[in-house]
Design a protein around this motif. Structure first.
Motif: not given
Length: 172
Positions: A117-119, A135-144, A154-157, A159-168
């Motif tokens: 998902l992050l990729k 359907k299995t992938a959807r159930v697993q993503s919902t569990a995540i 978008s919130e998952l991404s 969470f991990f990537l927001e601080d990598l980008l420079p502040e604007t």
């Protein structure tokens, strides 16, 4: 026009020039009237112009192709340099992401899906890679999302990537 077609056209025009040249030599030796020679000569000259045009286009095409190859090689080298320079950072980031996924209590399958998902992969693509149903992938993503307390990809991404980008600066 493809290269083979260009060569066929070039050879055809060359043959026309040769036939016209032979005909002009024959007509001149037989005393054919001047306007006839001028008309046939014009046809030969036009065929020569066509040959020159095709050759010119061929050389331009080869030059453009060479330029594109050089640009592509430069971009490939730049990409490889970036990957090499950032490899240690990315490996560390990958470890940190995996640690957070463990902290959320994700199963190994859910962690794998989270990385996909992050990729930016689609659920269909994830299912295909993992030999499962969409359907299995959807159930697993919902569990995540449930285990992480996040509301989607978008919130998952973020969470991990927001601080990598420079502040604007929002005001500018």
């Amino acid at each position: 026009m493809q290269t083979n077609e260009r060569w066929v056209l070039l050879l055809t025009l060359l043959l026309i020039v040769l036939v016209v040249a032979v005909d002009l030599i024959t007509d001149t030796s037989q005393g054919v009237i001047l306007w006839h020679i001028l008309v046939e000569g014009s046809a030969g000259v036009l065929a020569l112009v066509g040959i020159l045009y095709l050759l010119h286009q061929q050389f331009q095409l080869k030059g453009a192709l060479q330029t594109e190859r050089q640009l592509s090689a430069a971009w490939q080298q730049e990409s490889e340099q970036w990957r090499a320079q950032s490899k240690a950072y990315l490996a560390g980031l990958s470890v940190m992401i995996d640690q957070q996924l463990h902290a959320w209590g994700l199963t190994p399958s859910e962690r794998e899906v989270a990385f996909f998902l992050l990729k930016g992969m689609s659920l269909k693509g994830i299912a295909s890679l993992r030999n499962t149903s969409e359907k299995t992938a959807r159930v697993q993503s919902t569990a995540i999302y449930a285990k992480s307390g996040l509301n989607g990809r978008s919130e998952l991404s973020a969470f991990f990537l927001e601080d990598l980008l420079p502040e604007t600066d929002a005001g500018h």
